[in-house]
Design a protein around this motif. Structure first.
Motif, mmCIF file in Angstrom:
data_model
loop_
_atom_site.group_PDB
_atom_site.id
_atom_site.type_symbol
_atom_site.label_atom_id
_atom_site.label_comp_id
_atom_site.label_asym_id
_atom_site.label_seq_id
_atom_site.Cartn_x
_atom_site.Cartn_y
_atom_site.Cartn_z
ATOM 1 N N UNK B 83 -20.085 10.140 18.792
ATOM 2 C CA UNK B 83 -21.234 9.033 18.601
ATOM 3 C C UNK B 83 -20.905 7.862 19.463
ATOM 4 N N UNK B 84 -19.798 7.559 19.374
ATOM 5 C CA UNK B 84 -19.374 6.383 20.521
ATOM 6 C C UNK B 84 -19.721 6.583 21.763
ATOM 7 N N UNK B 86 -21.730 8.773 23.296
ATOM 8 C CA UNK B 86 -23.273 8.908 23.410
ATOM 9 C C UNK B 86 -23.632 7.404 23.413
ATOM 10 N N UNK B 87 -23.277 6.709 22.521
ATOM 11 C CA UNK B 87 -23.612 5.479 22.484
ATOM 12 C C UNK B 87 -23.601 4.808 23.848
ATOM 13 N N UNK B 89 -23.372 5.836 26.851
ATOM 14 C CA UNK B 89 -24.419 6.431 27.646
ATOM 15 C C UNK B 89 -25.650 5.718 27.581
ATOM 16 N N UNK B 90 -26.191 5.718 26.254
ATOM 17 C CA UNK B 90 -27.504 5.278 25.945
ATOM 18 C C UNK B 90 -27.614 3.925 26.314
ATOM 19 N N UNK B 91 -26.836 3.142 25.992
ATOM 20 C CA UNK B 91 -26.878 1.764 26.223
ATOM 21 C C UNK B 91 -26.759 1.189 27.864
ATOM 22 N N UNK B 92 -25.623 2.214 28.444
ATOM 23 C CA UNK B 92 -25.566 1.904 29.821
ATOM 24 C C UNK B 92 -26.921 1.788 30.781
ATOM 25 N N UNK B 97 -25.955 10.512 32.835
ATOM 26 C CA UNK B 97 -25.880 11.630 32.351
ATOM 27 C C UNK B 97 -25.292 12.776 33.261
ATOM 28 N N UNK B 124 -22.003 17.300 15.920
ATOM 29 C CA UNK B 124 -21.523 16.068 16.721
ATOM 30 C C UNK B 124 -22.615 15.573 17.940
ATOM 31 N N UNK B 125 -22.877 14.397 17.983
ATOM 32 C CA UNK B 125 -23.672 14.191 18.920
ATOM 33 C C UNK B 125 -23.189 14.330 20.336
ATOM 34 N N UNK B 126 -24.134 14.822 21.238
ATOM 35 C CA UNK B 126 -23.480 14.946 22.659
ATOM 36 C C UNK B 126 -23.354 16.349 22.975
ATOM 37 N N UNK B 127 -23.216 17.269 22.017
ATOM 38 C CA UNK B 127 -23.278 18.610 22.177
ATOM 39 C C UNK B 127 -24.355 19.273 21.184
ATOM 40 N N UNK B 142 -24.159 16.794 26.944
ATOM 41 C CA UNK B 142 -24.832 15.546 27.636
ATOM 42 C C UNK B 142 -23.889 15.165 28.680
ATOM 43 N N UNK C 22 -29.600 2.630 18.231
ATOM 44 C CA UNK C 22 -29.185 3.362 19.418
ATOM 45 C C UNK C 22 -29.973 4.555 19.549
ATOM 46 N N UNK C 29 -35.338 6.493 26.096
ATOM 47 C CA UNK C 29 -34.851 6.501 27.404
ATOM 48 C C UNK C 29 -34.513 7.541 28.179
ATOM 49 N N UNK C 38 -29.837 14.837 21.934
ATOM 50 C CA UNK C 38 -28.436 14.364 21.649
ATOM 51 C C UNK C 38 -28.701 12.879 20.896
ATOM 52 N N UNK C 41 -29.502 12.870 17.514
ATOM 53 C CA UNK C 41 -28.709 13.386 16.426
ATOM 54 C C UNK C 41 -27.513 12.396 16.248
#
Lengths: 94, 165, 109
Positions: B83-84, B86-87, B89-92, B97, B124-127, B142, C22, C29, C38, C41
């Motif tokens: 999660x950290x 993916x976070x 990536x999202x906030x960048x 990606x 698990x986020x990201x997969x 991701x 987030x 986004x 992703x 989730x």
């Protein structure tokens, strides 16, 4: 007072999910957004149960989680059958 | 794969106890009307589940062992770590990606083990598991790091060691 | 003692709210369906775990805790199932992940 931050965060996320549901572009994006809106509703109901001091809201939260899950699966099944049928029709048309 | 009647009866009794406990915990009322409604609901559920053929199969899904609990602990740690990631990536602002599409083979032989593996990947986020067919998984990741983490096979090993159901 | 529990609960709720947010930002986004999933989730797993965990601290050992745990377990079981149904329906409808070559797993010894 400890609930304000999380309530605002959940409400903003619901607004963002609603925006994604309106933008689309495909129907699956919309289903994803609506599913997200549903799970956020469950969290909001659970927080609200403590915020306004009515524990019976937790029953609503669980019921909503059940309905949301079944609803999303039903909608997806509907679109899956439709996609399969249009694929079959395309093959027949050739 | 027909089970003997004794095992079917045991499964039914376990499910009945579970349903009754769930009803009592949920309602919290003990007047005869609500208890009667609860008994009716439990029995109706049992009949529906029996007609669906739930007791004909060898697998009984509601089994919790110590190993499964340790696996859940490890999974929670993985969920926090990814999660950290993916976070970040999202906030960048540049949204870095590097999506990957992987095909994997699950080491777990039983259907339950394979489903646990597929659902753990999705949880698990990201997969994200796109498809599971006879132990072959199609996974969308991701980032490259997430893909490599999955390819290292640690989750696969841990799920396979849960048992061969 | 009640003070410590309140602070811990506030931290869990606020951090949980952050991860929920987030996920919402990510869903808006990200460029395509699969990457959006992703992001979604993150809210469904870590966000729900932290928010409901913070509420458990408020409830203490009561019937409410049992209900919160049931909600959390139900969400953790259903969200991958819904995500998988969504992904396979989208794949069938021909929305491809936009990646040319699949990575094959190396045969392990």
């Amino acid at each position: 007072m400890i609930y304000y931050a999380v309530i605002v965060a959940i409400l903003v996320t619901m607004a963002l999910a609603l925006a994604r549901a309106l933008i689309g572009p495909t129907v699956y994006d919309r289903v994803l957004a609506v599913n997200m809106l549903g799970t956020k509703t469950v969290l909001l109901l659970a927080v609200a149960a403590f915020f306004i001091g009515r524990p019976d809201f937790l029953d609503l939260a669980l019921t909503y989680a059940l309905i949301n899950f079944i609803g999303v699966l039903a909608v997806l099944e509907f679109f899956r059958v439709r996609a399969q049928r249009s694929l079959a029709e395309e093959k027949e048309g050739e | 794969m027909k089970k003997n009647p004794a095992a079917t009866l045991r499964g039914m009794l376990m499910l009945l106890c579970f349903l009754a406990a769930a009803w009592v915990l949920w309602s919290g009322h003990f007047d005869p009307l609500l208890l009667g409604l609860g008994a009716f609901s439990c029995l109706a559920t049992l009949v529906i589940v029996w007609r669906m053929g739930y007791f004909n199969r060898e697998i009984f899904a509601l089994t919790i062992s110590l190993r499964l609990l340790t696996y859940w602990g490890w999974l929670i740690k993985e969920i926090v770590m990814s999660s950290l990631a993916v976070t970040k990536v999202v906030l960048n602002p540049r949204l870095p990606i590097s999506a990957r599409y992987i095909e994997l083979k699950a080491s777990a032989v039983g259907p339950i083990g394979q489903v646990i593996f597929a659902n753990s990947i999705t949880l698990t986020p990201g997969t994200l598991t796109l498809d599971l067919h006879q132990g072959e998984l199609k996974v969308h990741a991701l980032t490259q790091e997430g893909a490599e983490d999955l390819m290292s096979g640690e989750m696969d090993r841990r799920v396979a060691s849960l048992g061969d159901r | 003692m009640a003070m410590v529990v309140d602070v811990a609960s506030w931290v869990l709720l606020t951090v949980g709210g952050f991860f929920v947010l987030v996920g919402g930002i990510g869903a808006l986004r990200m460029p395509d369906l699969y990457t959006r999933m992703h992001a979604a989730s993150v809210t469904d797993s870590l966000g729900a775990m932290l928010v409901l965990g913070g509420l458990v601290l408020q409830a203490g050992i009561t019937l409410e805790t049992v209900k919160l745990a049931a909600i959390l377990i139900f969400m953790l079981f259903t969200s991958p199932t819904a995500a998988n149904a969504l992904a396979s329906a989208a794949l069938l409808a021909g929305i491809n992940p936009g990646l040319a070559k699949p990575w094959r797993q190396e045969p392990r010894s």
